[in-house]
Design a protein around this motif. Structure first.
Motif, PDB file in Angstrom:
ATOM      1  N   THR A   1      22.582  86.262  20.124  1.00 16.35           N
ATOM      2  CA  THR A   1      23.898  86.745  20.544  1.00 16.35           C
ATOM      3  C   THR A   1      23.921  87.043  22.035  1.00 16.35           C
ATOM      4  O   THR A   1      24.972  87.024  22.665  1.00 16.35           O
ATOM      5  CB  THR A   1      24.289  88.017  19.768  1.00 16.35           C
ATOM      6  N   ARG A   2      22.758  87.328  22.613  1.00 19.24           N
ATOM      7  CA  ARG A   2      22.663  87.552  24.052  1.00 19.24           C
ATOM      8  C   ARG A   2      21.295  87.100  24.525  1.00 19.24           C
ATOM      9  O   ARG A   2      20.346  86.996  23.741  1.00 19.24           O
ATOM     10  CB  ARG A   2      22.939  89.006  24.424  1.00 19.24           C
ATOM     11  N   LEU A   3      21.187  86.855  25.817  1.00 20.71           N
ATOM     12  CA  LEU A   3      19.949  86.356  26.411  1.00 20.71           C
ATOM     13  C   LEU A   3      19.375  87.442  27.308  1.00 20.71           C
ATOM     14  O   LEU A   3      20.079  87.995  28.161  1.00 20.71           O
ATOM     15  CB  LEU A   3      20.268  85.098  27.223  1.00 20.71           C
ATOM     16  N   VAL A   4      18.099  87.756  27.106  1.00 21.19           N
ATOM     17  CA  VAL A   4      17.434  88.820  27.854  1.00 21.19           C
ATOM     18  C   VAL A   4      16.364  88.204  28.739  1.00 21.19           C
ATOM     19  O   VAL A   4      15.606  87.331  28.310  1.00 21.19           O
ATOM     20  CB  VAL A   4      16.812  89.858  26.891  1.00 21.19           C
ATOM     21  N   GLY A   5      16.286  88.673  29.984  1.00 24.46           N
ATOM     22  CA  GLY A   5      15.332  88.157  30.949  1.00 24.46           C
ATOM     23  C   GLY A   5      13.981  88.840  30.870  1.00 24.46           C
ATOM     24  O   GLY A   5      13.695  89.625  29.960  1.00 24.46           O
ATOM     25  N   THR A   6      13.137  88.572  31.865  1.00 21.45           N
ATOM     26  CA  THR A   6      11.767  89.093  31.884  1.00 21.45           C
ATOM     27  C   THR A   6      11.712  90.611  32.001  1.00 21.45           C
ATOM     28  O   THR A   6      10.770  91.227  31.542  1.00 21.45           O
ATOM     29  CB  THR A   6      10.972  88.467  33.044  1.00 21.45           C
ATOM     30  N   GLU A   7      12.709  91.214  32.624  1.00 20.21           N
ATOM     31  CA  GLU A   7      12.708  92.662  32.819  1.00 20.21           C
ATOM     32  C   GLU A   7      13.455  93.400  31.718  1.00 20.21           C
ATOM     33  O   GLU A   7      13.709  94.603  31.827  1.00 20.21           O
ATOM     34  CB  GLU A   7      13.306  92.999  34.187  1.00 20.21           C
ATOM     35  N   GLY A   8      13.843  92.703  30.653  1.00 20.55           N
ATOM     36  CA  GLY A   8      14.529  93.334  29.538  1.00 20.55           C
ATOM     37  C   GLY A   8      16.020  93.506  29.734  1.00 20.55           C
ATOM     38  O   GLY A   8      16.690  94.097  28.896  1.00 20.55           O
TER      39      GLY A   8
ATOM     40  N   THR B   1      27.455  81.647  31.174  1.00 26.47           N
ATOM     41  CA  THR B   1      28.809  81.901  30.693  1.00 26.47           C
ATOM     42  C   THR B   1      28.857  81.761  29.185  1.00 26.47           C
ATOM     43  O   THR B   1      28.513  80.711  28.643  1.00 26.47           O
ATOM     44  CB  THR B   1      29.805  80.916  31.342  1.00 26.47           C
ATOM     45  N   LYS B   2      29.275  82.849  28.521  1.00 24.14           N
ATOM     46  CA  LYS B   2      29.312  82.874  27.062  1.00 24.14           C
ATOM     47  C   LYS B   2      30.673  83.396  26.604  1.00 24.14           C
ATOM     48  O   LYS B   2      30.926  84.585  26.645  1.00 24.14           O
ATOM     49  CB  LYS B   2      28.188  83.759  26.537  1.00 24.14           C
ATOM     50  N   PRO B   3      31.560  82.496  26.168  1.00 25.72           N
ATOM     51  CA  PRO B   3      32.874  82.939  25.696  1.00 25.72           C
ATOM     52  C   PRO B   3      32.754  83.795  24.429  1.00 25.72           C
ATOM     53  O   PRO B   3      31.749  83.750  23.719  1.00 25.72           O
ATOM     54  CB  PRO B   3      33.610  81.637  25.389  1.00 25.72           C
ATOM     55  N   ALA B   4      33.799  84.549  24.143  1.00 27.25           N
ATOM     56  CA  ALA B   4      33.815  85.381  22.935  1.00 27.25           C
ATOM     57  C   ALA B   4      33.674  84.507  21.697  1.00 27.25           C
ATOM     58  O   ALA B   4      34.230  83.412  21.621  1.00 27.25           O
ATOM     59  CB  ALA B   4      35.121  86.169  22.879  1.00 27.25           C
ATOM     60  N   GLY B   5      32.895  84.976  20.736  1.00 24.08           N
ATOM     61  CA  GLY B   5      32.696  84.235  19.490  1.00 24.08           C
ATOM     62  C   GLY B   5      31.683  83.122  19.589  1.00 24.08           C
ATOM     63  O   GLY B   5      31.591  82.278  18.701  1.00 24.08           O
TER      64      GLY B   5
ATOM     65  N   LEU C   1      18.822  75.674  26.909  1.00 25.44           N
ATOM     66  CA  LEU C   1      19.795  76.666  26.458  1.00 25.44           C
ATOM     67  C   LEU C   1      21.159  76.018  26.248  1.00 25.44           C
ATOM     68  O   LEU C   1      21.602  75.209  27.069  1.00 25.44           O
ATOM     69  CB  LEU C   1      19.913  77.785  27.493  1.00 25.44           C
ATOM     70  N   PHE C   2      21.809  76.399  25.158  1.00 29.29           N
ATOM     71  CA  PHE C   2      23.111  75.851  24.799  1.00 29.29           C
ATOM     72  C   PHE C   2      24.027  76.982  24.359  1.00 29.29           C
ATOM     73  O   PHE C   2      23.587  77.900  23.661  1.00 29.29           O
ATOM     74  CB  PHE C   2      22.976  74.847  23.651  1.00 29.29           C
ATOM     75  N   VAL C   3      25.286  76.933  24.749  1.00 30.31           N
ATOM     76  CA  VAL C   3      26.281  77.893  24.302  1.00 30.31           C
ATOM     77  C   VAL C   3      27.175  77.169  23.305  1.00 30.31           C
ATOM     78  O   VAL C   3      27.797  76.158  23.634  1.00 30.31           O
ATOM     79  CB  VAL C   3      27.107  78.442  25.484  1.00 30.31           C
ATOM     80  N   VAL C   4      27.189  77.675  22.054  1.00 33.13           N
ATOM     81  CA  VAL C   4      27.929  77.008  20.978  1.00 33.13           C
ATOM     82  C   VAL C   4      28.784  78.035  20.233  1.00 33.13           C
ATOM     83  O   VAL C   4      28.472  79.228  20.244  1.00 33.13           O
ATOM     84  CB  VAL C   4      26.974  76.308  19.982  1.00 33.13           C
ATOM     85  N   PRO C   5      29.845  77.578  19.564  1.00 34.82           N
ATOM     86  CA  PRO C   5      30.602  78.505  18.716  1.00 34.82           C
ATOM     87  C   PRO C   5      29.719  79.024  17.583  1.00 34.82           C
ATOM     88  O   PRO C   5      28.868  78.299  17.066  1.00 34.82           O
ATOM     89  CB  PRO C   5      31.742  77.648  18.165  1.00 34.82           C
ATOM     90  N   ALA C   6      29.914  80.268  17.192  1.00 36.73           N
ATOM     91  CA  ALA C   6      29.106  80.861  16.121  1.00 36.73           C
ATOM     92  C   ALA C   6      29.247  80.075  14.820  1.00 36.73           C
ATOM     93  O   ALA C   6      28.295  79.980  14.043  1.00 36.73           O
ATOM     94  CB  ALA C   6      29.506  82.319  15.912  1.00 36.73           C
ATOM     95  N   SER C   7      30.395  79.478  14.585  1.00 37.75           N
ATOM     96  CA  SER C   7      30.604  78.705  13.355  1.00 37.75           C
ATOM     97  C   SER C   7      29.776  77.425  13.313  1.00 37.75           C
ATOM     98  O   SER C   7      29.568  76.848  12.245  1.00 37.75           O
ATOM     99  CB  SER C   7      32.093  78.349  13.207  1.00 37.75           C
ATOM    100  N   ALA C   8      29.273  76.978  14.469  1.00 41.45           N
ATOM    101  CA  ALA C   8      28.491  75.740  14.510  1.00 41.45           C
ATOM    102  C   ALA C   8      27.008  75.962  14.226  1.00 41.45           C
ATOM    103  O   ALA C   8      26.299  75.011  13.890  1.00 41.45           O
ATOM    104  CB  ALA C   8      28.643  75.071  15.869  1.00 41.45           C
ATOM    105  N   VAL C   9      26.545  77.193  14.346  1.00 40.28           N
ATOM    106  CA  VAL C   9      25.108  77.469  14.222  1.00 40.28           C
ATOM    107  C   VAL C   9      24.512  76.997  12.887  1.00 40.28           C
ATOM    108  O   VAL C   9      23.457  76.373  12.876  1.00 40.28           O
ATOM    109  CB  VAL C   9      24.807  78.964  14.489  1.00 40.28           C
ATOM    110  N   PRO C  10      25.151  77.216  11.727  1.00 38.98           N
ATOM    111  CA  PRO C  10      24.541  76.733  10.479  1.00 38.98           C
ATOM    112  C   PRO C  10      24.479  75.204  10.376  1.00 38.98           C
ATOM    113  O   PRO C  10      23.746  74.667   9.554  1.00 38.98           O
ATOM    114  CB  PRO C  10      25.452  77.284   9.375  1.00 38.98           C
ATOM    115  N   HIS C  11      25.234  74.521  11.215  1.00 41.57           N
ATOM    116  CA  HIS C  11      25.301  73.061  11.144  1.00 41.57           C
ATOM    117  C   HIS C  11      24.399  72.356  12.155  1.00 41.57           C
ATOM    118  O   HIS C  11      24.353  71.127  12.188  1.00 41.57           O
ATOM    119  CB  HIS C  11      26.751  72.596  11.344  1.00 41.57           C
TER     120      HIS C  11
END
Length: 188
Positions: free
Chosen positions: A71-78, A85-89, A159-169
């Motif tokens: 749901t979010r990306l964390v760097g080396t320093e936490g 860029t990550k749109p809502a959902g 890294l890829f930004v995808v709609p949450a509905s696409a993740v199971p597919h």
């Protein structure tokens, strides 16, 4: 004119018509069926590679180590990386890939071009997104901090930004080479 002559003439005309029709159908369809470059550009997958198995495409060896959604990306320093860029959902999908440039790959100063696309079972394709700072893995293969050398493996994060509905597919990442007219799907 006798009936036998008329029948022979009619048979010859029909066979000539059939030959012309089949030749024209072949010539029309050949542009679509036999055009490898167009099929490559359309994203036709030529081989499927299971996780843990490597494949060499365009003098670069690829091996998918993992494919995970976040749901979010964390760097080396936490701290959360906000440069992506990550749109809502939407979700961030990280493919950890072991990449090995082999002899023959065109290397620049610090690396080479390596790019994968994310693929799902509904025909959707997503482009790789790059993060340039504060990430523990390189997200591209021409990084000053993580220089590549021939015949040495290094893990890269795609890294890829995808709609949450696409993740199971999601069914893997695609790597390809136009000169080989080949696209491999590396599956998790």
């Amino acid at each position: 004119m006798r009936i036998a002559d008329r029948a022979a003439r009619l048979a010859a005309q029909i066979s000539l018509l059939l030959a012309l029709a089949s030749t024209s159908a072949f010539l029309v369809a050949r542009g679509y069926v036999d055009n490898d470059e167009q099929l490559y550009n359309n994203g036709r997958i030529t081989e499927v590679v299971p996780q843990g198995t490597s494949v060499t495409v365009g003098d670069v060896e690829w091996k998918l180590d993992s494919l995970e959604a976040y749901t979010r990306l964390v760097g080396t320093e936490g701290k959360e990386i906000t440069s992506l860029t990550k749109p809502a959902g939407s979700m961030i999908v990280m493919a950890k890939v072991t990449v090995t440039p082999r002899d023959g790959v065109r290397m620049e100063e610090n690396g080479f071009t390596c790019d994968a696309k994310l693929h799902d079972d509904r025909g959707n394709v997503w482009e790789n997104q790059q993060v340039y700072t504060d990430f523990p893995l390189p997200t591209y293969c021409t990084d000053d901090e993580f220089p590549f050398t021939r015949n040495k493996s290094r893990q890269v994060a795609q890294l890829f930004v995808v709609p949450a509905s696409a993740v199971p597919h999601l069914n893997g990442i695609m790597v390809g080479d136009l000169s080989e007219r080949r696209i491999a799907l590396l599956t998790p």
